[in-house]
Design a protein around this motif. Structure first.
Motif, mmCIF file in Angstrom:
data_model
loop_
_atom_site.group_PDB
_atom_site.id
_atom_site.type_symbol
_atom_site.label_atom_id
_atom_site.label_comp_id
_atom_site.label_asym_id
_atom_site.label_seq_id
_atom_site.Cartn_x
_atom_site.Cartn_y
_atom_site.Cartn_z
ATOM 1 N N LEU A 66 0.825 -1.209 0.000
ATOM 2 C CA LEU A 66 0.000 0.000 0.000
ATOM 3 C C LEU A 66 0.859 1.259 0.000
ATOM 4 O O LEU A 66 0.587 2.219 -0.741
ATOM 5 C CB LEU A 66 -0.922 0.010 1.222
ATOM 6 C CG LEU A 66 -2.226 -0.778 1.128
ATOM 7 C CD1 LEU A 66 -2.906 -0.823 2.486
ATOM 8 C CD2 LEU A 66 -3.149 -0.163 0.088
ATOM 9 N N SER A 67 1.879 1.254 0.830
ATOM 10 C CA SER A 67 2.756 2.423 0.927
ATOM 11 C C SER A 67 3.507 2.660 -0.384
ATOM 12 O O SER A 67 3.692 3.823 -0.794
ATOM 13 C CB SER A 67 3.758 2.240 2.070
ATOM 14 O OG SER A 67 3.097 2.180 3.324
ATOM 15 N N TRP A 83 1.104 4.155 -2.806
ATOM 16 C CA TRP A 83 0.807 5.530 -2.431
ATOM 17 C C TRP A 83 1.979 6.454 -2.750
ATOM 18 O O TRP A 83 1.785 7.611 -3.111
ATOM 19 C CB TRP A 83 0.453 5.606 -0.949
ATOM 20 C CG TRP A 83 -0.102 6.940 -0.544
ATOM 21 C CD1 TRP A 83 0.458 7.861 0.298
ATOM 22 C CD2 TRP A 83 -1.329 7.523 -0.973
ATOM 23 N NE1 TRP A 83 -0.338 8.967 0.418
ATOM 24 C CE2 TRP A 83 -1.448 8.782 -0.358
ATOM 25 C CE3 TRP A 83 -2.342 7.095 -1.838
ATOM 26 C CZ2 TRP A 83 -2.535 9.623 -0.568
ATOM 27 C CZ3 TRP A 83 -3.425 7.929 -2.052
ATOM 28 C CH2 TRP A 83 -3.506 9.170 -1.422
ATOM 29 N N SER A 84 3.188 5.936 -2.651
ATOM 30 C CA SER A 84 4.361 6.753 -2.971
ATOM 31 C C SER A 84 4.415 7.081 -4.466
ATOM 32 O O SER A 84 5.070 8.044 -4.879
ATOM 33 C CB SER A 84 5.647 6.035 -2.553
ATOM 34 O OG SER A 84 5.903 4.910 -3.385
ATOM 35 N N LEU A 129 1.300 7.162 -6.357
ATOM 36 C CA LEU A 129 0.058 7.867 -6.658
ATOM 37 C C LEU A 129 0.036 9.291 -6.121
ATOM 38 O O LEU A 129 -0.402 10.214 -6.814
ATOM 39 C CB LEU A 129 -1.136 7.083 -6.092
ATOM 40 C CG LEU A 129 -1.456 5.769 -6.805
ATOM 41 C CD1 LEU A 129 -2.462 4.964 -5.994
ATOM 42 C CD2 LEU A 129 -1.995 6.039 -8.209
ATOM 43 N N SER A 130 0.509 9.473 -4.900
ATOM 44 C CA SER A 130 0.411 10.795 -4.287
ATOM 45 C C SER A 130 1.142 11.880 -5.085
ATOM 46 O O SER A 130 0.548 12.922 -5.413
ATOM 47 C CB SER A 130 0.935 10.738 -2.847
ATOM 48 O OG SER A 130 0.795 11.997 -2.219
ATOM 49 N N PHE A 177 -3.557 -0.790 -6.267
ATOM 50 C CA PHE A 177 -3.811 -0.117 -4.988
ATOM 51 C C PHE A 177 -5.095 -0.633 -4.362
ATOM 52 O O PHE A 177 -5.135 -0.960 -3.166
ATOM 53 C CB PHE A 177 -3.898 1.384 -5.242
ATOM 54 C CG PHE A 177 -4.066 2.221 -4.006
ATOM 55 C CD1 PHE A 177 -3.129 2.210 -2.989
ATOM 56 C CD2 PHE A 177 -5.172 3.057 -3.866
ATOM 57 C CE1 PHE A 177 -3.277 2.996 -1.850
ATOM 58 C CE2 PHE A 177 -5.329 3.842 -2.740
ATOM 59 C CZ PHE A 177 -4.384 3.812 -1.736
ATOM 60 N N VAL A 203 -2.607 4.022 4.767
ATOM 61 C CA VAL A 203 -3.353 4.911 3.875
ATOM 62 C C VAL A 203 -4.792 4.988 4.372
ATOM 63 O O VAL A 203 -5.504 3.996 4.376
ATOM 64 C CB VAL A 203 -3.328 4.407 2.418
ATOM 65 C CG1 VAL A 203 -4.101 5.353 1.512
ATOM 66 C CG2 VAL A 203 -1.903 4.245 1.935
ATOM 67 N N VAL A 237 -7.068 9.530 1.006
ATOM 68 C CA VAL A 237 -7.493 9.241 -0.363
ATOM 69 C C VAL A 237 -8.612 10.176 -0.798
ATOM 70 O O VAL A 237 -8.616 10.669 -1.931
ATOM 71 C CB VAL A 237 -7.931 7.770 -0.494
ATOM 72 C CG1 VAL A 237 -8.472 7.493 -1.894
ATOM 73 C CG2 VAL A 237 -6.764 6.845 -0.201
#
Length: 230
Positions: free
Chosen positions: A41-42, A45-46, A48-49, A95, A122, A127
């Motif tokens: 997940l992390s 997210w690294s 996507l963010s 994700f 997350v 989100v």
């Protein structure tokens, strides 16, 4: 440990110890899988963010260039926004899969093993906040491209750049790519938000039920021990 096994094992120390060891093994295994899923997940997210942030930045650049009549710079910003849109949509499925995997582990810990769950790296708030901005940016980009393609000067510069334009998500036409990716992004973001919201609700519900069952089992063991002759 459920109420029925607790009653059966109360008078058999060896069986109780064996069950406790097996329970511990399953808990440790499940917790290890949770940590592994959290790492996935992390990592997603690294990716996507910052892609969400870059999409917004490109959108603002395109808006400024459109109003300033900076034709080439406008299409450059549009192409870059398409790259970010493609990157986001390509990673949202993985994700979401990780979110579902995390929810399954939480349910198992809480309902089968009567163990507390940990907070996901997350959150729903993280989100939701970024999804609102991403949906807004993709909609604005889509509208800008539609307007630019009906403007002779913007359209002429676009035709000059087509030979060198990057191909996005298998599309030969940038406008079609932006429109399709914007629709895909909006749909996938809705799915991800529903997944996180549902996972959070089920995890809370399972945790509450697990706490109730654990309390009932402990009370039953306590009652059995008090009934035993001294």
């Amino acid at each position: 440990m459920s109420a029925t096994p607790a009653r059966q094992l109360a008078g058999d120390p060896a069986a109780a110890k064996s069950a406790a060891n097996e329970h511990l093994r399953l808990v440790l295994l499940c917790q290890r899988e949770v940590r592994s899923t959290d790492e996935v997940l992390s990592r997603f997210w690294s990716i996507l963010s910052p892609a969400f942030e870059s999409l917004e930045e490109c959108t603002r650049t395109a808006e400024r260039c459109f109003h300033a009549g900076a034709y080439s710079a406008f299409w450059q910003a549009i192409e870059e926004s398409g790259v970010h849109l493609s990157l986001i949509t390509d990673n949202l499925d993985g994700f979401q899969f990780a979110i579902h995997a995390r929810a399954r582990m939480d349910r198992r810990l809480a309902t089968e093993l009567n163990e507390p769950t940990t907070e996901s790296p997350v959150s729903m708030a993280m989100v939701s906040d970024i999804a609102i901005g991403a949906r807004s940016a993709s909609d604005r980009i889509d509208r800008l491209v539609a307007r630019a393609q009906t403007d002779f000067k913007f359209a002429a510069i676009y035709e000059q750049r087509r030979a060198n334009a990057i191909l996005i998500a298998g599309f030969n036409d940038l406008g079609a790519a932006i429109h399709s990716l914007s629709d895909t992004l909006s749909s996938k973001l809705d799915e991800v938000i529903r997944s996180i919201d549902g996972a959070s609700y089920r995890a809370d519900l399972a945790s509450n039920r697990a706490s109730e069952r654990s309390l009932e089992a402990n009370m039953m063991l306590d009652n059995i021990q008090h009934r035993q002759p001294r």
